[in-house]
Design a protein around this motif. Structure first.
Motif, PDB file in Angstrom:
ATOM      1  N   LYS A 112      -3.739 -11.750  12.977  1.00  0.00           N
ATOM      2  CA  LYS A 112      -2.898 -11.899  11.641  1.00  0.00           C
ATOM      3  C   LYS A 112      -1.446 -11.414  11.893  1.00  0.00           C
ATOM      4  CE  LYS A 112      -6.112 -12.234   8.700  1.00  0.00           C
ATOM      5  NZ  LYS A 112      -6.127 -13.572   7.848  1.00  0.00           N
ATOM      6  N   ASP A 113      -0.399 -11.601  11.254  1.00  0.00           N
ATOM      7  CA  ASP A 113       1.044 -11.429  11.575  1.00  0.00           C
ATOM      8  C   ASP A 113       1.498 -10.029  10.857  1.00  0.00           C
ATOM      9  OD1 ASP A 113       1.199 -13.441  13.054  1.00  0.00           O
ATOM     10  OD2 ASP A 113       1.757 -14.948  11.093  1.00  0.00           O
ATOM     11  N   GLY A 114       0.452  -9.290  10.187  1.00  0.00           N
ATOM     12  CA  GLY A 114       1.101  -7.870   9.647  1.00  0.00           C
ATOM     13  C   GLY A 114      -0.183  -7.673   8.642  1.00  0.00           C
ATOM     14  N   THR A 115       0.436  -6.682   7.642  1.00  0.00           N
ATOM     15  CA  THR A 115      -0.615  -6.268   6.831  1.00  0.00           C
ATOM     16  C   THR A 115       0.180  -6.107   5.228  1.00  0.00           C
ATOM     17  OG1 THR A 115       0.013  -3.924   7.282  1.00  0.00           O
ATOM     18  CG2 THR A 115      -2.046  -5.011   8.593  1.00  0.00           C
ATOM     19  N   ILE A 116      -0.674  -6.216   4.347  1.00  0.00           N
ATOM     20  CA  ILE A 116      -0.338  -5.854   2.882  1.00  0.00           C
ATOM     21  C   ILE A 116      -1.209  -4.976   2.091  1.00  0.00           C
ATOM     22  CG2 ILE A 116      -1.286  -8.200   2.132  1.00  0.00           C
ATOM     23  CD1 ILE A 116       0.749  -8.161  -0.064  1.00  0.00           C
ATOM     24  N   LEU A 117      -0.815  -3.755   1.615  1.00  0.00           N
ATOM     25  CA  LEU A 117      -1.575  -3.169   0.863  1.00  0.00           C
ATOM     26  C   LEU A 117      -1.093  -2.911  -0.517  1.00  0.00           C
ATOM     27  CD1 LEU A 117      -1.172  -1.984   3.838  1.00  0.00           C
ATOM     28  CD2 LEU A 117      -2.529  -0.011   3.101  1.00  0.00           C
ATOM     29  N   ASP A 118      -2.239  -3.019  -1.421  1.00  0.00           N
ATOM     30  CA  ASP A 118      -1.761  -2.890  -2.919  1.00  0.00           C
ATOM     31  C   ASP A 118      -2.393  -1.768  -3.403  1.00  0.00           C
ATOM     32  OD1 ASP A 118      -4.091  -4.875  -3.141  1.00  0.00           O
ATOM     33  OD2 ASP A 118      -3.885  -3.994  -5.028  1.00  0.00           O
ATOM     34  N   GLY A 119      -1.727  -1.008  -4.312  1.00  0.00           N
ATOM     35  CA  GLY A 119      -2.062   0.185  -4.820  1.00  0.00           C
ATOM     36  C   GLY A 119      -0.954   0.754  -5.961  1.00  0.00           C
ATOM     37  N   ARG A 120      -0.989   2.244  -5.666  1.00  0.00           N
ATOM     38  CA  ARG A 120      -0.242   3.078  -6.613  1.00  0.00           C
ATOM     39  C   ARG A 120       0.997   3.642  -5.792  1.00  0.00           C
ATOM     40  NH1 ARG A 120      -3.552   0.833  -9.038  1.00  0.00           N
ATOM     41  NH2 ARG A 120      -4.038   1.222 -11.242  1.00  0.00           N
ATOM     42  N   ASP A 121       0.523   4.141  -4.592  1.00  0.00           N
ATOM     43  CA  ASP A 121       1.558   4.894  -3.806  1.00  0.00           C
ATOM     44  C   ASP A 121       1.843   4.602  -2.511  1.00  0.00           C
ATOM     45  OD1 ASP A 121      -0.952   5.277  -3.031  1.00  0.00           O
ATOM     46  OD2 ASP A 121      -0.924   7.401  -2.042  1.00  0.00           O
ATOM     47  N   ILE A 122       1.729   3.104  -2.450  1.00  0.00           N
ATOM     48  CA  ILE A 122       1.730   2.508  -1.006  1.00  0.00           C
ATOM     49  C   ILE A 122       3.386   2.617  -0.576  1.00  0.00           C
ATOM     50  CG2 ILE A 122       1.332   0.481   0.433  1.00  0.00           C
ATOM     51  CD1 ILE A 122      -1.151   1.588  -0.901  1.00  0.00           C
ATOM     52  N   GLY A 123       4.224   2.154  -1.307  1.00  0.00           N
ATOM     53  CA  GLY A 123       5.574   2.227  -0.912  1.00  0.00           C
ATOM     54  C   GLY A 123       6.454   3.603  -1.020  1.00  0.00           C
ATOM     55  N   THR A 124       5.687   4.612  -1.552  1.00  0.00           N
ATOM     56  CA  THR A 124       6.135   6.009  -1.552  1.00  0.00           C
ATOM     57  C   THR A 124       5.625   6.895  -0.528  1.00  0.00           C
ATOM     58  OG1 THR A 124       4.601   6.334  -3.795  1.00  0.00           O
ATOM     59  CG2 THR A 124       6.886   5.921  -4.044  1.00  0.00           C
ATOM     60  N   VAL A 125       4.200   6.729  -0.443  1.00  0.00           N
ATOM     61  CA  VAL A 125       3.507   7.654   0.452  1.00  0.00           C
ATOM     62  C   VAL A 125       2.732   7.311   1.524  1.00  0.00           C
ATOM     63  CG1 VAL A 125       1.834   9.476   0.389  1.00  0.00           C
ATOM     64  CG2 VAL A 125       3.250   9.232  -1.636  1.00  0.00           C
ATOM     65  N   ILE A 126       2.078   6.048   1.471  1.00  0.00           N
ATOM     66  CA  ILE A 126       1.240   5.556   2.517  1.00  0.00           C
ATOM     67  C   ILE A 126       2.175   4.775   3.645  1.00  0.00           C
ATOM     68  CG2 ILE A 126      -0.792   4.103   3.060  1.00  0.00           C
ATOM     69  CD1 ILE A 126      -1.588   6.367   1.472  1.00  0.00           C
ATOM     70  N   CYS A 127       2.980   4.067   3.211  1.00  0.00           N
ATOM     71  CA  CYS A 127       3.668   3.195   3.989  1.00  0.00           C
ATOM     72  C   CYS A 127       5.413   3.333   3.742  1.00  0.00           C
ATOM     73  CB  CYS A 127       3.490   1.614   4.225  1.00  0.00           C
ATOM     74  SG  CYS A 127       1.871   1.546   4.351  1.00  0.00           S
ATOM     75  N   PRO A 128       6.047   4.593   3.697  1.00  0.00           N
ATOM     76  CA  PRO A 128       7.167   4.698   3.261  1.00  0.00           C
ATOM     77  C   PRO A 128       8.570   3.844   3.883  1.00  0.00           C
ATOM     78  CG  PRO A 128       6.656   6.823   4.291  1.00  0.00           C
ATOM     79  CD  PRO A 128       5.283   5.880   4.170  1.00  0.00           C
TER      80      PRO A 128
END
Ligand code: DC
Length: 214
Positions: A112-128
């Motif tokens: 794979k060339d990377g990852t994508i995560l979907d949720g509620r706090d991915i951009g703010t807490v999990i993967c800032p």
């Protein structure tokens, strides 16, 4: 971090699951639906006859997460979504799931060339530090209609629609106002409103956006 990480956040039934699958396929990314983790915890609590507002029951279920089949269709219903939202408001439950999500984001499989995560706090807490942050939303009535059609099909009743609308409103309120990792727009997130767009148009616009920044 050399690989692409896409953080995709948004409220319930905003279309983020479908968009995440399309982006994952197009950009060859490993996908983690983080809502499924909280749904699995909520489902497990209910399955054991527990109470999703009890921290003791929720933490016990979160510790046994490894034994739960995340592809179980029962996880997708709005009643499990409500239980998921309740267990997700507890810092102790969220803490138990953080490492798993970060490890996933940082370690795409070799093909794979990377990852994508979907949720509620991915951009703010999990993967800032994610290279790409997207916040997808739509008016609550539109989201309720989509979820209602998914769950009950064209033969669903008005009352079933109203129940889903009330559940989504309660879930939005809980997910956006909890003290730990609430759903909110990350500072540098790209905002997409899908109220008046179909998924193909949303995908096309997002694909262009990702290509322009990644
Ligand atoms: O995305 P979903 O509807 O499958 O998520 C179910 C619930 O899980 C949602 O109402 C709140 C919670 N959740 C969360 O708190 N944080 C995430 N990253 C993903 C989901």
């Amino acid at each position: 971090m050399s690989h692409l990480v896409i953080a995709l956040d948004g409220p319930a039934a905003s279309g983020k699951g479908t968009l995440a699958r399309k982006l994952a396929k197009h950009f060859n990314l490993a996908l983690l639906d983080t809502g499924a983790l909280y749904r699995a915890v909520g489902w497990s609590v209910l399955n054991d006859g527990g109470d999703p507002t009890s921290e003791k029951d929720a933490v016990k279920a979160a510790k046994n997460m490894g034994n739960i089949d995340l592809s179980n269709r029962e996880l997708r219903t709005e009643s499990i979504g409500a239980a998921a939202s309740k267990v997700a408001s507890m810092p102790a439950v969220r803490q138990l799931l953080v490492d798993f999500q970060r490890t996933f984001a940082d370690n795409p499989p070799k093909d794979k060339d990377g990852t994508i995560l979907d949720g509620r706090d991915i951009g703010t807490v999990i993967c800032p530090d994610a290279q790409v942050k997207i916040f997808i939303t739509a008016e609550v009535e539109t989201r309720a209609k989509r979820r209602f059609l998914e769950e009950f099909g064209p033969k669903g009743t008005d009352q079933q629609y109203l129940n889903i609308l009330a559940d989504l409103k309660a879930r939005d309120e809980r997910d956006m106002t909890r003290s730990t990792s609430p759903l909110k727009l990350a500072e540098n997130a790209h905002l997409i409103d899908t109220t008046n767009s179909d998924i193909e148009a949303v995908f096309e616009a997002t694909r262009k956006y990702v290509s322009s920044v990644a």
